[in-house]
Design a protein around this motif. Structure first.
Motif, short mmCIF file in Angstrom:
data_model
loop_
_atom_site.label_atom_id
_atom_site.label_comp_id
_atom_site.label_asym_id
_atom_site.label_seq_id
_atom_site.Cartn_x
_atom_site.Cartn_y
_atom_site.Cartn_z
N MET A 1 39.40 39.45 48.27
CA MET A 1 38.55 39.91 47.52
C MET A 1 38.69 39.43 45.94
SD MET A 1 37.76 43.90 48.14
CE MET A 1 39.60 44.44 47.63
N LYS A 2 37.84 38.98 45.21
CA LYS A 2 37.67 38.39 43.95
C LYS A 2 37.02 39.54 42.80
CE LYS A 2 38.46 34.09 44.97
NZ LYS A 2 39.94 33.54 45.00
N ALA A 3 37.75 39.58 41.63
CA ALA A 3 37.24 40.23 40.51
C ALA A 3 36.37 39.26 39.65
CB ALA A 3 38.29 41.00 39.70
N ILE A 4 35.32 39.62 39.33
CA ILE A 4 34.52 38.78 38.42
C ILE A 4 34.09 39.88 37.00
CG2 ILE A 4 32.27 37.82 38.01
CD1 ILE A 4 32.40 36.87 40.82
N PHE A 5 34.69 39.03 36.00
CA PHE A 5 34.25 40.00 34.74
C PHE A 5 33.43 38.94 33.91
CE2 PHE A 5 35.18 40.37 30.10
CZ PHE A 5 35.24 41.84 30.09
N ILE A 6 32.54 39.67 33.55
CA ILE A 6 31.29 39.04 32.79
C ILE A 6 31.18 39.75 31.52
CG2 ILE A 6 29.03 38.20 32.93
CD1 ILE A 6 29.04 39.28 36.06
N ALA A 7 31.18 38.96 30.47
CA ALA A 7 31.01 39.39 29.00
C ALA A 7 29.73 38.78 28.38
CB ALA A 7 31.84 38.98 27.92
#
Length: 97
Positions: free
Chosen positions: A1-7
């Motif tokens: 699994m991957k975490a994706i953080f978007i600002a």
């Protein structure tokens, strides 16, 4: 699994959530009305009288195979609207509960 953080700039509104839904990604955590400033050429988004805009941020955990497509779609969105500001980061998830 991957975490994706978007600002991203609040002007994107629900577009980021809709983008995730296009990839079949339902789960996310979102923060609204946060402050920030880009590290290269972005204007500050501080929510004050001088810099009134603010940012939102979204964190989503996705299957490995979804991450490249989502990241590419986010890259295109940023390229289409450079002045708004959007940053996305992906990393591996070691464990989850």
């Amino acid at each position: 699994m991957k975490a994706i953080f978007i600002a991203y700039n609040q002007a994107y509104g629900t577009e980021i959530t809709e983008l995730l839904e296009e990839f079949g990604q339902k789960g996310f955590t979102q923060w609204m009305d946060i402050q920030g400033r880009g590290g290269v050429d972005g204007e500050p988004h501080l929510g004050d009288h001088a810099w009134p805009t603010q940012n939102y941020a979204t964190l989503t955990i996705v299957p490995d195979e979804k991450a490249p497509g989502i990241m590419e779609a986010l890259k295109k969105k940023d390229e289409d609207n450079r002045m708004l500001g959007l940053r996305a980061y992906s990393w591996n998830i070691e464990q989850s509960v």
